[in-house]
Design a protein around this motif. Structure first.
Motif, PDB file in Angstrom:
ATOM      1  N   SER A  20       0.864  -1.183   0.000  1.00  0.00           N
ATOM      2  CA  SER A  20       0.000   0.000   0.000  1.00  0.00           C
ATOM      3  C   SER A  20       0.900   1.232   0.000  1.00  0.00           C
ATOM      4  CB  SER A  20      -0.919   0.017   1.227  1.00  0.00           C
ATOM      5  OG  SER A  20      -1.835  -1.061   1.186  1.00  0.00           O
ATOM      6  N   ASP A  21       0.625   2.118  -0.905  1.00  0.00           N
ATOM      7  CA  ASP A  21       1.421   3.339  -1.000  1.00  0.00           C
ATOM      8  C   ASP A  21       0.512   4.451  -1.514  1.00  0.00           C
ATOM      9  OD1 ASP A  21       3.569   5.004  -0.803  1.00  0.00           O
ATOM     10  OD2 ASP A  21       4.872   3.863  -2.154  1.00  0.00           O
ATOM     11  N   TYR A  22       0.913   5.671  -1.282  1.00  0.00           N
ATOM     12  CA  TYR A  22       0.104   6.783  -1.774  1.00  0.00           C
ATOM     13  C   TYR A  22       1.022   7.948  -2.091  1.00  0.00           C
ATOM     14  CZ  TYR A  22       0.661   9.440   2.550  1.00  0.00           C
ATOM     15  OH  TYR A  22       1.185  10.165   3.585  1.00  0.00           O
ATOM     16  N   PHE A  23       0.499   8.849  -2.874  1.00  0.00           N
ATOM     17  CA  PHE A  23       1.204  10.104  -3.119  1.00  0.00           C
ATOM     18  C   PHE A  23       0.174  11.199  -3.306  1.00  0.00           C
ATOM     19  CE2 PHE A  23       0.862   7.833  -7.150  1.00  0.00           C
ATOM     20  CZ  PHE A  23       0.278   8.761  -7.990  1.00  0.00           C
ATOM     21  N   LYS A  24       0.632  12.424  -3.001  1.00  0.00           N
ATOM     22  CA  LYS A  24      -0.222  13.595  -3.133  1.00  0.00           C
ATOM     23  C   LYS A  24       0.325  14.510  -4.218  1.00  0.00           C
ATOM     24  CE  LYS A  24      -2.479  14.349   1.341  1.00  0.00           C
ATOM     25  NZ  LYS A  24      -2.639  15.305   2.456  1.00  0.00           N
ATOM     26  N   ILE A  25      -0.591  15.042  -4.999  1.00  0.00           N
ATOM     27  CA  ILE A  25      -0.249  16.125  -5.918  1.00  0.00           C
ATOM     28  C   ILE A  25      -0.864  17.380  -5.315  1.00  0.00           C
ATOM     29  CG2 ILE A  25      -0.400  16.966  -8.275  1.00  0.00           C
ATOM     30  CD1 ILE A  25      -0.856  14.110  -9.173  1.00  0.00           C
ATOM     31  N   SER A  26      -0.012  18.134  -4.659  1.00  0.00           N
ATOM     32  CA  SER A  26      -0.489  19.309  -3.928  1.00  0.00           C
ATOM     33  C   SER A  26      -0.515  20.532  -4.840  1.00  0.00           C
ATOM     34  CB  SER A  26       0.412  19.577  -2.719  1.00  0.00           C
ATOM     35  OG  SER A  26       0.426  18.457  -1.849  1.00  0.00           O
ATOM     36  N   LEU A  27      -1.025  21.627  -4.278  1.00  0.00           N
ATOM     37  CA  LEU A  27      -1.074  22.879  -5.017  1.00  0.00           C
ATOM     38  C   LEU A  27       0.298  23.253  -5.547  1.00  0.00           C
ATOM     39  CD1 LEU A  27      -2.715  25.394  -5.880  1.00  0.00           C
ATOM     40  CD2 LEU A  27      -2.130  26.392  -3.643  1.00  0.00           C
ATOM     41  N   SER A  28       1.326  22.935  -4.773  1.00  0.00           N
ATOM     42  CA  SER A  28       2.679  23.310  -5.189  1.00  0.00           C
ATOM     43  C   SER A  28       3.166  22.497  -6.377  1.00  0.00           C
ATOM     44  CB  SER A  28       3.645  23.123  -4.016  1.00  0.00           C
ATOM     45  OG  SER A  28       3.609  21.786  -3.555  1.00  0.00           O
ATOM     46  N   ASP A  29       2.486  21.403  -6.708  1.00  0.00           N
ATOM     47  CA  ASP A  29       2.886  20.578  -7.842  1.00  0.00           C
ATOM     48  C   ASP A  29       2.231  21.011  -9.150  1.00  0.00           C
ATOM     49  OD1 ASP A  29       4.510  18.743  -6.315  1.00  0.00           O
ATOM     50  OD2 ASP A  29       2.637  17.912  -5.519  1.00  0.00           O
ATOM     51  N   PHE A  30       1.263  21.937  -9.073  1.00  0.00           N
ATOM     52  CA  PHE A  30       0.556  22.358 -10.282  1.00  0.00           C
ATOM     53  C   PHE A  30       1.378  23.392 -11.047  1.00  0.00           C
ATOM     54  CE2 PHE A  30      -3.624  21.717  -7.751  1.00  0.00           C
ATOM     55  CZ  PHE A  30      -3.424  20.349  -7.779  1.00  0.00           C
ATOM     56  N   TYR A  31       1.241  23.371 -12.364  1.00  0.00           N
ATOM     57  CA  TYR A  31       1.810  24.412 -13.208  1.00  0.00           C
ATOM     58  C   TYR A  31       0.718  25.461 -13.451  1.00  0.00           C
ATOM     59  CZ  TYR A  31       5.819  21.451 -14.330  1.00  0.00           C
ATOM     60  OH  TYR A  31       6.950  20.698 -14.260  1.00  0.00           O
ATOM     61  N   LEU A  32       0.917  26.668 -12.885  1.00  0.00           N
ATOM     62  CA  LEU A  32      -0.025  27.769 -13.108  1.00  0.00           C
ATOM     63  C   LEU A  32       0.540  28.672 -14.196  1.00  0.00           C
ATOM     64  CD1 LEU A  32      -0.984  28.712  -9.436  1.00  0.00           C
ATOM     65  CD2 LEU A  32      -2.112  27.110 -10.963  1.00  0.00           C
ATOM     66  N   ASN A  33      -0.248  28.843 -15.239  1.00  0.00           N
ATOM     67  CA  ASN A  33       0.203  29.651 -16.377  1.00  0.00           C
ATOM     68  C   ASN A  33      -0.695  30.880 -16.559  1.00  0.00           C
ATOM     69  OD1 ASN A  33       2.413  28.018 -17.404  1.00  0.00           O
ATOM     70  ND2 ASN A  33       0.839  26.506 -17.894  1.00  0.00           N
ATOM     71  N   ASN A  34      -0.050  31.956 -17.039  1.00  0.00           N
ATOM     72  CA  ASN A  34      -0.798  33.174 -17.406  1.00  0.00           C
ATOM     73  C   ASN A  34      -1.663  33.687 -16.257  1.00  0.00           C
ATOM     74  OD1 ASN A  34       0.233  32.941 -20.067  1.00  0.00           O
ATOM     75  ND2 ASN A  34      -1.388  31.461 -20.558  1.00  0.00           N
ATOM     76  N   LEU A  35      -1.055  33.713 -15.102  1.00  0.00           N
ATOM     77  CA  LEU A  35      -1.749  34.249 -13.934  1.00  0.00           C
ATOM     78  C   LEU A  35      -1.394  35.730 -13.808  1.00  0.00           C
ATOM     79  CD1 LEU A  35      -3.393  34.026 -11.316  1.00  0.00           C
ATOM     80  CD2 LEU A  35      -1.302  33.221 -10.177  1.00  0.00           C
ATOM     81  N   THR A  36      -2.378  36.608 -14.064  1.00  0.00           N
ATOM     82  CA  THR A  36      -2.143  38.059 -13.944  1.00  0.00           C
ATOM     83  C   THR A  36      -2.250  38.443 -12.481  1.00  0.00           C
ATOM     84  OG1 THR A  36      -3.046  38.445 -16.142  1.00  0.00           O
ATOM     85  CG2 THR A  36      -2.907  40.335 -14.658  1.00  0.00           C
ATOM     86  N   ALA A  37      -1.106  38.838 -11.934  1.00  0.00           N
ATOM     87  CA  ALA A  37      -1.067  39.133 -10.510  1.00  0.00           C
ATOM     88  C   ALA A  37      -1.351  40.605 -10.211  1.00  0.00           C
ATOM     89  CB  ALA A  37       0.294  38.741  -9.937  1.00  0.00           C
ATOM     90  N   ASP A  38      -1.076  41.511 -11.160  1.00  0.00           N
ATOM     91  CA  ASP A  38      -1.302  42.929 -10.873  1.00  0.00           C
ATOM     92  C   ASP A  38      -1.284  43.723 -12.173  1.00  0.00           C
ATOM     93  OD1 ASP A  38      -1.792  45.177  -9.434  1.00  0.00           O
ATOM     94  OD2 ASP A  38       0.178  45.287  -8.479  1.00  0.00           O
ATOM     95  N   VAL A  39      -2.096  44.730 -12.221  1.00  0.00           N
ATOM     96  CA  VAL A  39      -2.070  45.743 -13.287  1.00  0.00           C
ATOM     97  C   VAL A  39      -2.167  47.094 -12.577  1.00  0.00           C
ATOM     98  CG1 VAL A  39      -3.212  46.719 -15.291  1.00  0.00           C
ATOM     99  CG2 VAL A  39      -3.123  44.220 -14.989  1.00  0.00           C
ATOM    100  N   ASP A  40      -1.193  47.963 -12.783  1.00  0.00           N
ATOM    101  CA  ASP A  40      -1.167  49.228 -12.023  1.00  0.00           C
ATOM    102  C   ASP A  40      -0.693  50.365 -12.931  1.00  0.00           C
ATOM    103  OD1 ASP A  40      -1.576  50.750  -9.763  1.00  0.00           O
ATOM    104  OD2 ASP A  40      -0.470  49.349  -8.458  1.00  0.00           O
ATOM    105  N   LEU A  41      -0.821  51.606 -12.409  1.00  0.00           N
ATOM    106  CA  LEU A  41      -0.529  52.802 -13.198  1.00  0.00           C
ATOM    107  C   LEU A  41       0.255  53.798 -12.355  1.00  0.00           C
ATOM    108  CD1 LEU A  41      -0.973  54.605 -15.761  1.00  0.00           C
ATOM    109  CD2 LEU A  41      -3.028  55.472 -14.591  1.00  0.00           C
ATOM    110  N   PHE A  42       1.317  54.329 -12.959  1.00  0.00           N
ATOM    111  CA  PHE A  42       2.062  55.442 -12.354  1.00  0.00           C
ATOM    112  C   PHE A  42       1.671  56.698 -13.159  1.00  0.00           C
ATOM    113  CE2 PHE A  42       4.560  51.608 -11.822  1.00  0.00           C
ATOM    114  CZ  PHE A  42       4.843  51.609 -10.459  1.00  0.00           C
ATOM    115  N   ALA A  43       0.814  57.529 -12.600  1.00  0.00           N
ATOM    116  CA  ALA A  43       0.286  58.711 -13.327  1.00  0.00           C
ATOM    117  C   ALA A  43       1.362  59.791 -13.463  1.00  0.00           C
ATOM    118  CB  ALA A  43      -0.928  59.273 -12.604  1.00  0.00           C
ATOM    119  N   LEU A  44       1.256  60.573 -14.581  1.00  0.00           N
ATOM    120  CA  LEU A  44       2.228  61.638 -14.860  1.00  0.00           C
ATOM    121  C   LEU A  44       2.233  62.675 -13.755  1.00  0.00           C
ATOM    122  CD1 LEU A  44       4.298  63.019 -16.696  1.00  0.00           C
ATOM    123  CD2 LEU A  44       2.388  64.080 -17.936  1.00  0.00           C
TER     124      LEU A  44
END
Length: 692
Positions: A86-110
């Motif tokens: 008997s054996d088991y393994f976990k595929i945790s959140l850290s094992d996933f490949y996350l692609n095209n995750l937009t973390a921030d959109v911001d503006l530095f005004a003139l």
């Protein structure tokens, strides 16, 4: 004592009549001798012990004792098998490949970058050179991202200069709001032309992006002089942070499309380094649970589990609902496990699981390491027809065997004293892999005493799966305690042992019907201390015929005509004894009218006649037999036993007993060729022309 069933011996009558001349007798009366053979039997030592199954004769003729024992055949298919795994393994959140995750959109005004132009909004104007340092962004909360703890991956920082002004030496940095700690810093962009975009690629390693953070921008501008430009103080520099192929341990954001591509392995046990395992029976049970709030389509496969008939490898599609479970029992009969890749630890069975989300959920979700896919794998009841690979002294307990022995009786020979013995051991195997046999043979007696002989020997390999014998050097008094073993007077022998399969170095192949067995044979030369005993010789039935009746042609009885004994002058028994035994003895002749009387109360007893031991050579072996001839007269008052005046046949039973003397507590050697021979006849001297 050996009791021989009385048997009626029929011997051919040989009548020797010695006659005189009838023409001119010298006297009115004469006697004629009639010789009636009764017995001619030889009893060898082999016959004396023929009912004792452990007796045998050595090549030189010496009588011996052999006790055979064995270890029952042990087939490896019953023992050499995989224990349930008997054996088991976990595929945790850290094992996933996350692609095209937009973390921030911001503006530095003139108006923040260059406050000097704040009053020129909507006007055409020249802008002199200026410098800006650590100007904060507008810090607009991104609707699809809150925070993340990134383990590793890639980040793309996109800098879009919407100003009509060139920028130089532009850097940005992400700062935690509560501690003002710099979280991320970009490389400098040497020149960022007006209305242009630059992408900054960054390697991320252990980075947390909190929900409360802001960006700072620094740099300088050469201005627009001498040209004038339209001033829009709300325009500025846009920043977008995108995460690619990142692994996170925590995330609060709208999930992007993600993929799973994960390889794991279950441990097949340290006892087996498997190259190839051909299975007859067994199952593999998969239980997969999904603690993610999204449905998944996965494929679980292993290129190392192969269908022997189709050559297809294991492939199993899995659909998991959000927070759902999946269970499947996979029948492994007629499959094989092949781990021939020498670059991997071959006691590990690899699996590959890949796939991704069925659809992207709406809104922000909160995930952490507890959100995972858990795969439980169990191997049950694995039986295999063939194993190829490396075994490192895999231990198999061989079936033990008890053998009852009886050394207190040796046929008609009692009182065995052993001063030499040997144990012959032969091991048999069909295995073509190193095998070490380790075992013990125990001698156990009724007093609770015991001793043992230890065996430790490699087995000869079989090249073609045929049984191959391994003959061990014999155990003798010179190399073992075998005399103590046999003189313990055991009533049981116990054979037990183990086989250690493989040496951890050389690969081999084992089949389920391969087996190991062993045979043991104790051999001792018989030195017997004789006690006085009786050997029952053959019994002869003698018919004394009625008057006037002649002898018939019957061969099962001896016949004596009444006329012979009617005129009998005298009767006697003539005997010749040949003794080829190392001890002497006596002979007794018995006569009775019934068989029961012959045993209980004979009508006539003659003897005993003493016979000495045979002549021995210097080594204690009989050199030549001794013979003795004797004539035993039948007393006159017993002659009537042999007469018959009645009209019916009279029966007499004649038997000869041999008593063997004791050997005075001295052991003597017994050979299969040793024997006792007895010849006996009834001698009738008949009167002729005697009117009496």
């Amino acid at each position: 004592m050996f009791h021989r069933l009385a048997r009626l011996a029929g011997l051919s009558l040989c009548v020797l009549i010695v006659s005189c001349s009838l023409e001119s007798p010298k006297a009115p009366n004469w006697t004629v001798p009639i010789n009636v053979p009764l017995l001619d039997s030889t009893y060898t030592v082999i016959e004396l012990v023929e009912h004792y199954e452990n007796a045998f004769i050595f090549p030189d003729g010496l009588l011996g004792l052999r006790i055979n024992s064995e270890l029952d055949t042990t087939r490896l298919g019953d023992y050499l098998q995989l224990a349930d795994i008997s054996d088991y393994f976990k595929i945790s959140l850290s094992d996933f490949y996350l692609n095209n995750l937009t973390a921030d959109v911001d503006l530095f005004a003139l108006e923040n970058i260059n406050p000097a132009v704040a009053g020129l909004h909507g006007q055409q104007s020249t802008v002199p050179p200026f410098t800006f340092k650590n100007v904060p962004s507008n810090n607009v909360q991104h609707p699809e991202f809150r925070s993340a703890s990134i383990l590793y991956g890639h980040a793309t920082v996109q800098i879009f200069n919407r100003l009509p002004l060139d920028l130089d030496n532009v850097t940005v940095q992400l700062v935690q709001e509560s501690t003002h700690e710099i979280i991320m810093r970009s490389d400098a962009i040497a020149h960022l032309p007006a209305k242009s975009t630059k992408l900054l690629e960054m390697q991320i390693d252990t980075l947390s992006i909190p929900s409360q953070a802001y960006w700072l921008i620094s740099g300088q501008s050469p201005g627009s002089s001498p040209e004038s430009v339209m001033i829009d103080v709300h325009e500025g520099v846009e920043l977008a942070l995108q995460l690619n192929q990142v692994h996170v341990s925590r995330l609060s954001a709208k999930l992007p499309a993600f993929s799973i591509d994960h390889e794991v392995a279950i441990n097949m046990g340290k006892d087996f380094i498997i190259e190839k395992l051909s299975l007859k029976n067994g199952s593999m049970i998969f239980e997969i649970s999904n603690s993610l709030p999204v449905a998944l389509d996965l494929n679980l496969s292993s290129s190392h589990i192969i269908n022997r008939a189709s050559a297809d490898t294991l492939f199993m599609p899995v659909h998991l609902e959000a927070h759902g479970k999946f269970r499947h029992v996979f029948d492994l009969a007629n499959y094989e496990i092949n781990l021939l890749d020498k670059q991997r630890l071959t006691h590990l069975l690899p699996f590959h699981i890949h796939g991704g989300m069925v659809n992207i959920p709406d809104g922000v979700v909160d995930l952490n390491e507890e959100n995972s896919i858990q795969v439980d794998i169990a191997l049950r009841d694995i039986q295999f027809g063939q194993f190829s690979g490396l075994l490192d002294h895999y231990q198999i307990a061989l079936d033990s065997t008890r053998t009852a022995v009886d050394l207190e009786e040796f046929g008609d020979l009692e009182g065995i004293e052993v001063d030499d013995a040997r144990l012959n051991v032969t091991l048999f195997s069909t295995l073509n892999i190193p095998v070490q046999f380790v075992g013990n043979i125990f001698s156990l007696n009724k007093k609770g005493e015991s001793t043992s002989l230890y065996l430790n020997h490699p087995l000869n390999p079989s090249m073609d799966r045929r049984e191959v014998a391994t003959v061990l050097p014999p155990f003798t008094p010179a190399n073992s305690n075998i005399l103590l073993f046999i003189n313990l007077n055991p009533d049981q022998l116990l054979a037990a042992g183990h086989a250690f399969i493989g040496d951890g170095k050389k690969s081999g192949c084992v089949y389920a019907d391969d087996y190991i067995r062993a045979e043991f044979a104790f051999e001792t030369a018989a030195k017997a201390i004789f006690q006085e005993k009786r050997i029952d010789m053959d019994t002869t039935l003698l018919h004394i015929l009625p008057p006037g009746q002649s002898r018939s042609s019957r061969s099962d009885v001896m016949e004596l005509e009444s006329d012979w004994t009617k005129q009998v002058h005298d009767l006697s028994f003539k005997a010749n004894i040949g003794n080829h035994m190392p001890v002497g003895g006596q002979m007794i002749i018995k006569v009775a009218e019934t068989l029961t009387g012959l045993v209980a109360d004979p009508d006539l007893i003659l003897g005993p006649v003493e016979i000495g031991p045979a002549r021995l050579d210097s080594e204690g072996r009989v050199q030549s037999a001794v013979s003795k001839e004797t004539l035993l007269a039948i007393p006159a008052d017993k002659v009537s036993l042999f007469k018959n005046d009645n009209p019916h046949t009279r029966e007499l039973y004649v038997a000869i007993d041999i008593r063997i003397n004791g050997s005075n507590e001295q052991s003597v050697q017994i050979y299969g060729s040793d024997y006792i021979n007895v010849q006996a006849a009834l001698l009738v001297n008949m009167d002729v022309n005697n009117e009496k």
